[in-house]
Design a protein around this motif. Structure first.
Motif, PDB file in Angstrom:
ATOM      1  N   THR A   1       0.806  -1.222   0.000  1.00 33.84           N
ATOM      2  CA  THR A   1       0.000   0.000   0.000  1.00 33.84           C
ATOM      3  C   THR A   1       0.837   1.269   0.000  1.00 33.84           C
ATOM      4  OG1 THR A   1      -0.175  -0.164   2.400  1.00 33.84           O
ATOM      5  CG2 THR A   1      -1.964  -1.112   1.097  1.00 33.84           C
ATOM      6  N   TYR A   2       2.105   1.182   0.371  1.00 34.46           N
ATOM      7  CA  TYR A   2       2.973   2.369   0.353  1.00 34.46           C
ATOM      8  C   TYR A   2       3.885   2.392  -0.873  1.00 34.46           C
ATOM      9  CZ  TYR A   2       1.533   3.591   5.069  1.00 34.46           C
ATOM     10  OH  TYR A   2       0.798   3.966   6.170  1.00 34.46           O
TER      11      TYR A   2
ATOM     12  N   GLU B   1      -2.012   4.409  10.601  1.00 30.70           N
ATOM     13  CA  GLU B   1      -0.559   4.336  10.733  1.00 30.70           C
ATOM     14  C   GLU B   1      -0.095   4.118  12.162  1.00 30.70           C
ATOM     15  OE1 GLU B   1       0.287   8.147   9.162  1.00 30.70           O
ATOM     16  OE2 GLU B   1       0.235   7.490   7.069  1.00 30.70           O
TER      17      GLU B   1
ATOM     18  N   ASN C   1       4.555   4.972   8.765  1.00 28.98           N
ATOM     19  CA  ASN C   1       4.203   6.146   7.979  1.00 28.98           C
ATOM     20  C   ASN C   1       5.115   6.184   6.771  1.00 28.98           C
ATOM     21  OD1 ASN C   1       4.480   8.943   6.984  1.00 28.98           O
ATOM     22  ND2 ASN C   1       2.981   9.406   8.588  1.00 28.98           N
ATOM     23  N   GLY C   2       4.571   5.725   5.652  1.00 25.00           N
ATOM     24  CA  GLY C   2       5.380   5.706   4.449  1.00 25.00           C
ATOM     25  C   GLY C   2       6.616   4.859   4.642  1.00 25.00           C
ATOM     26  N   SER C   3       7.774   5.472   4.597  1.00 27.13           N
ATOM     27  CA  SER C   3       9.024   4.738   4.690  1.00 27.13           C
ATOM     28  C   SER C   3       9.518   4.570   6.124  1.00 27.13           C
ATOM     29  CB  SER C   3      10.107   5.459   3.866  1.00 27.13           C
ATOM     30  OG  SER C   3      10.282   6.789   4.322  1.00 27.13           O
TER      31      SER C   3
ATOM     32  N   GLN D   1      -5.136   6.757  -3.995  1.00 22.91           N
ATOM     33  CA  GLN D   1      -4.166   5.734  -3.621  1.00 22.91           C
ATOM     34  C   GLN D   1      -3.477   5.171  -4.867  1.00 22.91           C
ATOM     35  OE1 GLN D   1      -3.527   4.997  -0.363  1.00 22.91           O
ATOM     36  NE2 GLN D   1      -5.002   6.605   0.154  1.00 22.91           N
TER      37      GLN D   1
ATOM     38  N   PHE E   1      -2.299   2.497   5.106  1.00 23.80           N
ATOM     39  CA  PHE E   1      -2.020   3.098   3.807  1.00 23.80           C
ATOM     40  C   PHE E   1      -1.912   4.604   3.985  1.00 23.80           C
ATOM     41  CE2 PHE E   1      -6.572   2.283   4.274  1.00 23.80           C
ATOM     42  CZ  PHE E   1      -7.125   3.542   4.102  1.00 23.80           C
ATOM     43  N   PRO E   2      -1.356   5.311   2.996  1.00 26.10           N
ATOM     44  CA  PRO E   2      -1.170   6.764   3.124  1.00 26.10           C
ATOM     45  C   PRO E   2      -2.497   7.500   3.274  1.00 26.10           C
ATOM     46  CG  PRO E   2       0.173   5.896   1.337  1.00 26.10           C
ATOM     47  CD  PRO E   2      -0.738   4.781   1.757  1.00 26.10           C
TER      48      PRO E   2
ATOM     49  N   GLU F   1       6.682   0.941  -1.371  1.00 22.90           N
ATOM     50  CA  GLU F   1       8.102   1.013  -1.036  1.00 22.90           C
ATOM     51  C   GLU F   1       8.842  -0.296  -1.303  1.00 22.90           C
ATOM     52  OE1 GLU F   1       9.769   3.610   0.048  1.00 22.90           O
ATOM     53  OE2 GLU F   1       8.148   5.039   0.371  1.00 22.90           O
TER      54      GLU F   1
ATOM     55  N   TRP G   1      -1.052   1.892  -5.341  1.00 21.87           N
ATOM     56  CA  TRP G   1      -0.502   0.724  -4.645  1.00 21.87           C
ATOM     57  C   TRP G   1       0.193  -0.208  -5.632  1.00 21.87           C
ATOM     58  CZ3 TRP G   1      -5.489  -0.875  -1.445  1.00 21.87           C
ATOM     59  CH2 TRP G   1      -5.762   0.137  -0.519  1.00 21.87           C
TER      60      TRP G   1
END
Length: 751
Positions: A133-134, A289, A359-361, A200, A194-195, A136, A202
């Motif tokens: 979902t992020y 988050e 949170n994200g990364s 979104q 997810f952010p 990364e 993904w």
């Protein structure tokens, strides 16, 4: 390493033979050439056209207009080839759920499906929704179901693989049809992180596992075997917008009732009073988050005993996996290259709390607990000691920053302080840097500080007499204070047909991980490994043969060579009954307790096979010269084992295993030691919610039997009712116990 020239020559001849018989891949057919792989596909997910009921039917109006996928690629055993069966996937969403329907075409008589407990689906047919979902490529959800709609889930981490203990709330249903099978799933957005943004984007993929003579694996995304980053190659999903991260309070109260009984010193079995405890778990999602959890007076006991291990010739503490749900959740964050965090070091907490933030990364996990019965592992060069020492407070902190594309940097810190005085702390850095699609560097640096408990009576005379470190610290728990360190670094290269790695690690004589599991120290070790694989794309018999060579040397901090070894491994996978055979040969020279043992060797072979859906079995055999570490002589050691999973009904599983080890003095032939362990589990799944199982286990080292029945009613992963008991029997003797025969020594009922 010396005296291996004949071994090297034999290995070289073997590898040349493998290369000589390896048939080159035949050219692709015209049909396969037209079925070109699609890398990094894109999917636009629309809103549902109406309501969707998760019932295993796919005729709801809500599926009209859903995004549809019908082009899949085979990854195993083929390499991005056209599957022999078709698969179709429908995807849509609304404000609350992501919906996925699977249509898996097949001969319904060949579908392998088990009506089983959650997460026990992965030996049969199943499908997986993969979500990053992020975007990364460092953490991802794997959300699965089988043809009966039994759910399964995993949490993927780029550095540490799949976490099978993870649980996620979602709905699933399935049924076997005249054309194969279908499955539906509805994944609540409140179960995902997810952010917090309007639109979104993904990473996504859809997998189908189809075990037959081979374990066939298909997916929507085509993969490049030269790229070792799995989620980096997933497709991209867009279209989902206007969904909100979850936030809310969950109360998880529990009531525990139990009665315990045991054999007293007079030989009478005495039942204790019926007792009970109340506990409360509180989970608060401040956002998708950030989550905070508190457990007040929790019952963190396990409902299933640990499988016994062959430990008769081990001088180190044994590692057991974490099975307690509170510690399993978010456990991927606690993984590092050293076992710096071992949550089972928190043995019997009266109060525990945990905060996780992604949170994200960036990811953070903070765990705190007050433990009423703490244990200490004292690590030394050739042995470890396991000691109980009362109450303690533990704090564990983990921070991780993901750099994307399977790279990260992390910080770990732990601190444990005993009520009676004494503490152990640890802090360090770790990371993985992906240099290219095939090359990466991994490292970890740790520093530890120990203020020992001042209670020499806790340690025996052998431990007390042991000296370590430059300052000559004693092995006794006598209040000494010292620093220690750990270091590991590795360079890894992974390509389509070969891989190689070089690694160095060291732990100083004064290193301790009070909240971790490092049972030995005073070592410096360098190792290299290299291997390759030959795939037989068109062979009717073989899928692949892979081989690997590992070599290592280990010194202590005085520069004394303690151990050196080289191992060769060969594995063959066959296109019949998912059969695999693995062989290994080891040569070693070791210095143990100041005695030099040269020409240690061991041969090993094992296999596994599944001739049909109702039977899966395997075994292993080991033979060679190994040190008898308690007798300090070279032994001729033999060990073997066998296991089987039998399903006489699709709702019933009989899982059995047997292991035995024995060693005879190489010179005199005298029996040095032996141990056998037998374990059997009978499981019956009556409905999706109601199941029963009985575990029996025999260990001849202490002449003990265990008999543990359990009934489970599971509404979901977090709402469960257990009713069970444990029964321990020992074969008593007149000399030691004043009576003889098999006798019930301990029993407990619990609800």
């Amino acid at each position: 390493m010396h005296k291996y020239h004949r071994f090297y020559a034999a290995l070289l001849v073997y590898l040349l033979c493998v290369i000589a018989i390896a048939a080159p891949p035949a050219s692709a057919s015209d049909a396969d050439s037209a079925y070109a792989p699609v890398y990094h596909p894109k999917l636009d997910i629309p809103r549902t056209a109406g309501p969707i009921e998760i019932d295993g039917g796919i005729d709801d109006v809500g599926w009209r207009g859903a995004a549809r996928i019908d082009r899949f690629f085979e990854h195993n055993p083929g390499d991005e080839t056209k599957p022999e069966v078709e698969t179709e996937v429908w995807v849509a969403y609304d404000d609350a759920y992501l919906y996925v329907a699977w249509i898996c075409y097949d001969d319904p008589d060949e579908v392998r499906a088990h009506f089983c407990e959650r997460d026990d689906i992965f030996s049969g047919d199943y499908v997986i929704l993969c979500l990053d979902t992020y975007g990364e490529a460092t953490h991802a959800y794997e959300i699965a179901t089988n043809p009966y709609g039994i759910p399964g889930d995993l949490l993927f981490s780029s550095s540490y693989g799949e976490d099978s203990t993870y649980d996620l709330l979602f709905e699933s249903a399935g049924r076997i049809t005249e054309f194969g099978w279908v499955a539906e799933m509805a994944v609540p957005f409140e179960s995902l992180r997810f952010p917090d943004r309007e639109d979104q984007v993904w990473r996504i993929d859809f997998w189908r596992n189809r075990p037959r003579e081979s374990r066939f694996q298909y997916s929507w995304v085509a993969f490049d075997r030269d790229d070792d980053c799995w989620p980096c190659q997933w497709g991209t999903a867009t279209g989902i917008s206007g969904i909100e991260p979850s936030a809310g309070l969950e109360l998880l109260p529990s009531v525990i009732a139990y009665q315990s009984g045991s054999l007293n010193d007079e030989g009478d079995f005495v039942n204790g009073d019926i007792d009970g405890e109340l506990s409360l778990g509180i989970s608060y999602d401040l956002s998708s988050e950030l989550t905070a959890e508190v457990a007040i007076n929790p019952d963190f006991s396990q409902v299933e005993s640990d499988a016994a291990q062959l430990d008769v010739n081990s001088t180190f503490a044994l590692f057991y996996p974490e099975k307690r749900p509170f510690f399993q959740e978010g456990s991927d964050l606690f993984d590092t290259y050293f076992e710096a965090i071992y949550t089972r070091s928190i043995n019997d907490p009266a109060l525990a709390g945990k905060i996780t933030w992604r949170n994200g990364s960036n990811s953070v996990a903070l765990l705190s607990a007050y433990d009423e019965h703490s244990v200490i592992i004292l690590p030394f060069e050739e042995r470890s000691e396991f000691i109980e020492n009362g109450k303690s407070y533990s704090n564990v902190l983990r921070f991780r920053h993901d750099l994307g594309e399977q790279s990260h940097l992390g910080v770990v810190a732990t601190d444990r302080r005993f009520d009676s005085g004494g503490s152990g702390s640890l802090a360090g850095l770790d990371g993985q840097i992906r240099l290219s699609s095939s090359n990466s560097v991994r490292f970890q640096l740790l520093s530890s500080h120990t203020d020992e408990v001042d209670n020499p009576a806790l340690t025996d005379s052998v431990t007390t007499a042991h000296l370590f470190g430059d300052e000559g610290y004693t092995g006794a728990l006598d209040g000494e204070s010292f620093w220690g360190h750990g270091l590991t670094a590795a360079l890894v290269r992974s390509k389509k047909n070969y891989w190689a790695a070089a690694q160095y690690n060291e732990l100083s004589p004064t290193f301790r991980a009070d909240n971790g599991f490092e049972p030995s120290n005073n070592r410096r070790m360098g190792s290299i490994e290299m291997g390759g694989i030959v795939r037989f794309e068109n062979s009717p018999i073989l899928e692949s043969i892979d081989g690997e060579i590992d070599a290592a040397r280990k010194w202590n901090f005085d520069g004394v060579l303690k151990d050196e070894w080289i191992t060769t491994n060969v594995t063959a996978h066959f296109r019949a009954a998912q059969t695999g055979i693995h062989g290994q040969y080891l040569r070693s020279n070791e210095l143990f307790r100041d005695i030099r043992f040269d020409d240690i060797w061991q041969s090993h072979i094992c296999f596994s096979t599944q001739p049909f859906a109702a039977l899966r079995f395997g075994g292993n055999y080991n033979y060679g010269h190994r040190i008898a570490r308690r007798d300090l002589v070279m032994g001729m050691e033999t060990s073997w084992g066998a296991w089987a999973d039998i399903r006489p009904l699709d709702r019933m599983l009989i899982a059995t295993s047997f292991s035995r080890i024995q060693s005879d003095n190489l010179r005199s032939g005298e029996r040095l030691f032996s141990q056998s362990v037998l374990r059997a589990t009978l499981s019956l799944q009556m409905t999706r919610e109601l199941s029963a199982r009985v575990v029996t286990q025999y260990n001849d080292r202490d002449e003990s039997w265990e008999f543990d029945p359990l009934v489970t009613y599971r509404l979901n992963s977090f709402s469960v009712l257990y009713f069970g008991s444990t029964h321990d029997y020992r074969d008593l003797t007149i000399e030691e116990d004043g009576r003889e025969g098999w006798t019930l020594t301990d029993r407990q009922y619990f609800l």
